[in-house]
Write a protein that holds these residues in place. Structure first.
Motif, PDB file in Angstrom:
ATOM      1  N   HIS A 126       0.941  -1.165   0.096  1.00 18.63           N
ATOM      2  CA  HIS A 126       0.080   0.053  -0.142  1.00 18.63           C
ATOM      3  C   HIS A 126       0.887   1.288   0.041  1.00 18.63           C
ATOM      4  O   HIS A 126       1.484   1.298   0.943  1.00 18.63           O
ATOM      5  CB  HIS A 126      -0.971  -0.092   1.106  1.00 18.63           C
ATOM      6  CG  HIS A 126      -1.603  -1.298   1.565  1.00 18.63           C
ATOM      7  ND1 HIS A 126      -2.856  -1.360   0.335  1.00 18.63           N
ATOM      8  CD2 HIS A 126      -1.870  -2.343   2.152  1.00 18.63           C
ATOM      9  CE1 HIS A 126      -3.329  -2.565   0.804  1.00 18.63           C
ATOM     10  NE2 HIS A 126      -2.670  -3.196   1.905  1.00 18.63           N
ATOM     11  N   VAL A 127       1.049   1.830  -1.274  1.00 18.78           N
ATOM     12  CA  VAL A 127       1.891   3.104  -1.287  1.00 18.78           C
ATOM     13  C   VAL A 127       0.796   4.610  -0.903  1.00 18.78           C
ATOM     14  O   VAL A 127      -0.163   4.774  -1.214  1.00 18.78           O
ATOM     15  CB  VAL A 127       2.162   3.363  -2.650  1.00 18.78           C
ATOM     16  CG1 VAL A 127       2.965   4.542  -2.714  1.00 18.78           C
ATOM     17  CG2 VAL A 127       2.899   2.101  -3.328  1.00 18.78           C
ATOM     18  N   THR A 128       1.591   5.098   0.251  1.00 13.73           N
ATOM     19  CA  THR A 128       1.094   6.372   0.795  1.00 13.73           C
ATOM     20  C   THR A 128       1.636   7.369  -0.097  1.00 13.73           C
ATOM     21  O   THR A 128       2.663   7.284  -0.833  1.00 13.73           O
ATOM     22  CB  THR A 128       1.558   6.595   2.027  1.00 13.73           C
ATOM     23  OG1 THR A 128       2.906   6.781   2.244  1.00 13.73           O
ATOM     24  CG2 THR A 128       0.883   5.390   3.067  1.00 13.73           C
ATOM     25  N   GLN A 129       1.083   8.560   0.038  1.00 13.90           N
ATOM     26  CA  GLN A 129       1.600   9.817  -0.674  1.00 13.90           C
ATOM     27  C   GLN A 129       3.079  10.222  -0.256  1.00 13.90           C
ATOM     28  O   GLN A 129       3.930  10.452  -0.846  1.00 13.90           O
ATOM     29  CB  GLN A 129       0.662  11.157  -0.359  1.00 13.90           C
ATOM     30  CG  GLN A 129       1.202  12.326  -1.165  1.00 13.90           C
ATOM     31  CD  GLN A 129       0.258  13.472  -1.024  1.00 13.90           C
ATOM     32  OE1 GLN A 129      -0.911  13.391  -0.499  1.00 13.90           O
ATOM     33  NE2 GLN A 129       0.628  14.787  -1.357  1.00 13.90           N
ATOM     34  N   ASP A 131       5.357   7.909   0.792  1.00 14.43           N
ATOM     35  CA  ASP A 131       6.207   6.969  -0.050  1.00 14.43           C
ATOM     36  C   ASP A 131       6.282   7.307  -1.325  1.00 14.43           C
ATOM     37  O   ASP A 131       7.514   7.274  -1.938  1.00 14.43           O
ATOM     38  CB  ASP A 131       5.230   5.655   0.124  1.00 14.43           C
ATOM     39  CG  ASP A 131       5.078   4.953   1.273  1.00 14.43           C
ATOM     40  OD1 ASP A 131       5.884   5.171   2.282  1.00 14.43           O
ATOM     41  OD2 ASP A 131       4.157   4.000   1.568  1.00 14.43           O
ATOM     42  N   TYR A 132       5.058   7.741  -2.078  1.00 19.02           N
ATOM     43  CA  TYR A 132       5.550   8.051  -3.516  1.00 19.02           C
ATOM     44  C   TYR A 132       6.280   9.335  -3.588  1.00 19.02           C
ATOM     45  O   TYR A 132       7.250   9.305  -4.306  1.00 19.02           O
ATOM     46  CB  TYR A 132       3.867   8.458  -4.144  1.00 19.02           C
ATOM     47  CG  TYR A 132       4.103   8.864  -5.629  1.00 19.02           C
ATOM     48  CD1 TYR A 132       4.265   7.908  -6.300  1.00 19.02           C
ATOM     49  CD2 TYR A 132       4.364  10.042  -5.851  1.00 19.02           C
ATOM     50  CE1 TYR A 132       4.440   8.261  -8.067  1.00 19.02           C
ATOM     51  CE2 TYR A 132       4.640  10.541  -7.106  1.00 19.02           C
ATOM     52  CZ  TYR A 132       4.465   9.544  -8.187  1.00 19.02           C
ATOM     53  OH  TYR A 132       4.562   9.677  -9.667  1.00 19.02           O
ATOM     54  N   GLU A 133       6.121  10.287  -2.813  1.00 15.20           N
ATOM     55  CA  GLU A 133       6.982  11.639  -2.952  1.00 15.20           C
ATOM     56  C   GLU A 133       8.547  11.142  -2.596  1.00 15.20           C
ATOM     57  O   GLU A 133       9.326  12.369  -2.823  1.00 15.20           O
ATOM     58  CB  GLU A 133       6.609  12.620  -2.139  1.00 15.20           C
ATOM     59  CG  GLU A 133       5.101  13.316  -2.631  1.00 15.20           C
ATOM     60  CD  GLU A 133       4.278  14.114  -2.072  1.00 15.20           C
ATOM     61  OE1 GLU A 133       3.419  14.751  -2.655  1.00 15.20           O
ATOM     62  OE2 GLU A 133       4.448  14.083  -0.840  1.00 15.20           O
ATOM     63  N   GLN A 134       8.823  10.258  -1.765  1.00 17.53           N
ATOM     64  CA  GLN A 134      10.078  10.006  -1.521  1.00 17.53           C
ATOM     65  C   GLN A 134      10.853   9.640  -3.059  1.00 17.53           C
ATOM     66  O   GLN A 134      12.034   9.899  -3.008  1.00 17.53           O
ATOM     67  CB  GLN A 134      10.226   8.618  -0.749  1.00 17.53           C
ATOM     68  CG  GLN A 134       9.838   8.916   0.666  1.00 17.53           C
ATOM     69  CD  GLN A 134      10.361  10.165   1.151  1.00 17.53           C
ATOM     70  OE1 GLN A 134      11.539  10.371   1.555  1.00 17.53           O
ATOM     71  NE2 GLN A 134       9.546  11.160   1.436  1.00 17.53           N
ATOM     72  N   LEU A 135      10.233   9.127  -4.191  1.00 15.66           N
ATOM     73  CA  LEU A 135      10.768   8.908  -5.281  1.00 15.66           C
ATOM     74  C   LEU A 135      11.277  10.420  -5.993  1.00 15.66           C
ATOM     75  O   LEU A 135      12.195  10.312  -6.948  1.00 15.66           O
ATOM     76  CB  LEU A 135       9.710   8.323  -6.394  1.00 15.66           C
ATOM     77  CG  LEU A 135       9.119   7.035  -5.837  1.00 15.66           C
ATOM     78  CD1 LEU A 135       8.034   6.659  -7.027  1.00 15.66           C
ATOM     79  CD2 LEU A 135      10.252   6.023  -5.931  1.00 15.66           C
ATOM     80  N   PHE A 136      10.814  11.333  -5.417  1.00 12.90           N
ATOM     81  CA  PHE A 136      11.426  12.777  -5.942  1.00 12.90           C
ATOM     82  C   PHE A 136      12.587  12.945  -5.422  1.00 12.90           C
ATOM     83  O   PHE A 136      13.415  13.916  -6.395  1.00 12.90           O
ATOM     84  CB  PHE A 136      10.585  14.014  -5.111  1.00 12.90           C
ATOM     85  CG  PHE A 136       9.107  13.804  -5.604  1.00 12.90           C
ATOM     86  CD1 PHE A 136       8.448  13.126  -7.046  1.00 12.90           C
ATOM     87  CD2 PHE A 136       8.195  14.600  -5.321  1.00 12.90           C
ATOM     88  CE1 PHE A 136       7.373  13.113  -7.427  1.00 12.90           C
ATOM     89  CE2 PHE A 136       6.547  14.739  -5.850  1.00 12.90           C
ATOM     90  CZ  PHE A 136       6.577  14.195  -6.875  1.00 12.90           C
ATOM     91  N   LYS A 137      13.161  12.116  -4.673  1.00 13.14           N
ATOM     92  CA  LYS A 137      14.743  12.207  -4.159  1.00 13.14           C
ATOM     93  C   LYS A 137      15.699  11.674  -5.289  1.00 13.14           C
ATOM     94  O   LYS A 137      16.841  11.717  -5.180  1.00 13.14           O
ATOM     95  CB  LYS A 137      14.911  11.529  -2.842  1.00 13.14           C
ATOM     96  CG  LYS A 137      14.208  12.381  -1.842  1.00 13.14           C
ATOM     97  CD  LYS A 137      14.378  11.570  -0.457  1.00 13.14           C
ATOM     98  CE  LYS A 137      13.823  12.353   0.593  1.00 13.14           C
ATOM     99  NZ  LYS A 137      13.941  11.880   2.110  1.00 13.14           N
ATOM    100  N   LEU A 138      15.206  11.102  -6.424  1.00 12.98           N
ATOM    101  CA  LEU A 138      15.712  10.161  -7.213  1.00 12.98           C
ATOM    102  C   LEU A 138      16.540  11.242  -8.205  1.00 12.98           C
ATOM    103  O   LEU A 138      15.946  12.360  -8.306  1.00 12.98           O
ATOM    104  CB  LEU A 138      15.216   9.227  -8.029  1.00 12.98           C
ATOM    105  CG  LEU A 138      14.446   7.915  -7.001  1.00 12.98           C
ATOM    106  CD1 LEU A 138      13.604   7.332  -8.094  1.00 12.98           C
ATOM    107  CD2 LEU A 138      15.462   7.303  -6.291  1.00 12.98           C
ATOM    108  N   ASP A 139      17.455  10.871  -8.824  1.00 16.23           N
ATOM    109  CA  ASP A 139      17.894  11.379 -10.140  1.00 16.23           C
ATOM    110  C   ASP A 139      17.017  11.209 -11.291  1.00 16.23           C
ATOM    111  O   ASP A 139      16.344  10.495 -11.344  1.00 16.23           O
ATOM    112  CB  ASP A 139      19.479  11.481 -10.237  1.00 16.23           C
ATOM    113  CG  ASP A 139      19.838  10.043 -10.954  1.00 16.23           C
ATOM    114  OD1 ASP A 139      18.879   9.494 -11.670  1.00 16.23           O
ATOM    115  OD2 ASP A 139      20.859   9.693 -10.628  1.00 16.23           O
ATOM    116  N   LEU A 140      17.218  12.295 -12.201  1.00 16.32           N
ATOM    117  CA  LEU A 140      16.191  12.126 -13.413  1.00 16.32           C
ATOM    118  C   LEU A 140      16.200  10.688 -14.189  1.00 16.32           C
ATOM    119  O   LEU A 140      15.377  10.264 -14.511  1.00 16.32           O
ATOM    120  CB  LEU A 140      16.437  13.141 -14.560  1.00 16.32           C
ATOM    121  CG  LEU A 140      15.501  13.487 -15.516  1.00 16.32           C
ATOM    122  CD1 LEU A 140      14.139  13.456 -15.173  1.00 16.32           C
ATOM    123  CD2 LEU A 140      15.835  14.373 -16.565  1.00 16.32           C
ATOM    124  N   SER A 141      17.438  10.324 -14.384  1.00 17.48           N
ATOM    125  CA  SER A 141      17.691   9.151 -14.970  1.00 17.48           C
ATOM    126  C   SER A 141      17.017   7.833 -14.193  1.00 17.48           C
ATOM    127  O   SER A 141      16.049   7.182 -14.775  1.00 17.48           O
ATOM    128  CB  SER A 141      19.050   8.686 -15.296  1.00 17.48           C
ATOM    129  OG  SER A 141      19.214   7.481 -15.866  1.00 17.48           O
TER     130      SER A 141
END
Length: 277
Positions: A126-129, A131-141
């Motif tokens: 179950h993905v929370t908001q 959890d999802y916004e932690q993906l914004f910490k990735l680099d673009l690639s």
């Protein structure tokens, strides 16, 4: 405008902050904010969250602002918060959409931490908001490649699939992306795709549904929930499946009311059959 009681709470917060008691200062400002939202209060509270190591709380608060870009002080605070959270992806989205540079350099977290975020994300049932916004910490690639892998996963959460597609659109990704729509692999180019609710087809269908239920307003929220479920299932290839929005809306309303989708009945049945259990 800041009320007298809010000014008193601001003064108390300032004294607590001066004494190093950030928790108490935050409580005063949160109470002040409940009395009415002002840019001054939001910025002061965001600053305290940052000083107290609550970067995500600052992000959640600033995102409630109706316009993050027109007010210089708010945009400056927003930029600072993106930097503190390492939300590079959102910073790139802001720059692509607004053609306005984020005022402070925003960097992703290191590669080891990025790998851990992606590993943990794939394991979540179950993905929370958050959890999802932690993906914004990735680099673009990493973000684009990870999104591509998820979009071909038939078990992917419905809301996450839409969110990923729309973030790729906001980033203006030029490369062709593959995505499962009704269990079929489809391709789209995010840069040439509209956000779901901005699309002409979506807006025409919603308008037609709204007109149909004009005299039954109590039913409208439930119906719109079903409509968004069906339209979201077809995103980002909505135009492929809808050639006549008014006719589609009429058949959709009939399907919701009587389980008779008429000319689109097979499509509606297919959509519900493909929703993740």
């Amino acid at each position: 405008m800041t009320s007298l009681s809010q000014k008193n709470l601001l003064n108390l917060a300032q004294k607590s902050e001066a004494n190093g008691d950030f928790e108490q200062a935050i409580q005063y400002l949160e109470e002040a904010l409940r009395g009415g939202r002002t840019a001054e209060l939001v910025i002061r509270l965001c600053d305290l969250y940052l000083k107290n190591g609550q970067e995500y709380a600052a992000f959640a608060l600033i995102k409630e602002e109706p316009d993050l870009f027109s007010e210089q002080d708010i945009f400056a605070e927003y930029s600072k918060i993106l930097q503190a959270n390492h939300f590079l992806i959102e910073a790139l989205e802001v720059e692509n959409l607004s053609k306005k540079s984020v005022q402070i350099a925003v960097t992703p977290i290191d590669l080891t931490e990025q790998q851990e975020i992606m590993r943990q994300f794939k394991q979540k049932k179950h993905v929370t908001q958050f959890d999802y916004e932690q993906l914004f910490k990735l680099d673009l690639s990493n973000f684009v490649n990870f999104a591509q892998s998820l979009l071909l996963d038939p078990s992917l959460n419905f809301a996450v699939r839409i969110a990923l597609c729309e973030d790729l659109v906001r980033l203006g990704v030029k490369d062709k992306i593959r995505v499962l729509v009704l269990s079929q692999s489809e391709d789209f180019i995010p840069r040439n795709t509209e956000l779901l609710e901005k699309g002409t087809v979506y807006r025409e269908i919603i308008s037609a549904i709204g007109s149909r239920y004009y005299h039954r307003p109590s039913q409208l929220p439930t119906v719109l929930g079903e409509v968004n479920l069906i339209l979201g299932s077809l995103y980002p290839k909505l135009a492929k499946y809808v050639d006549e929005p008014d006719s589609f809306a009429s058949d959709l309303a009939s399907y919701i009311e009587k389980h008779d989708g008429r000319g689109h009945h097979k499509l509606f049945e297919q959509i519900y059959a493909n929703l993740p259990k």
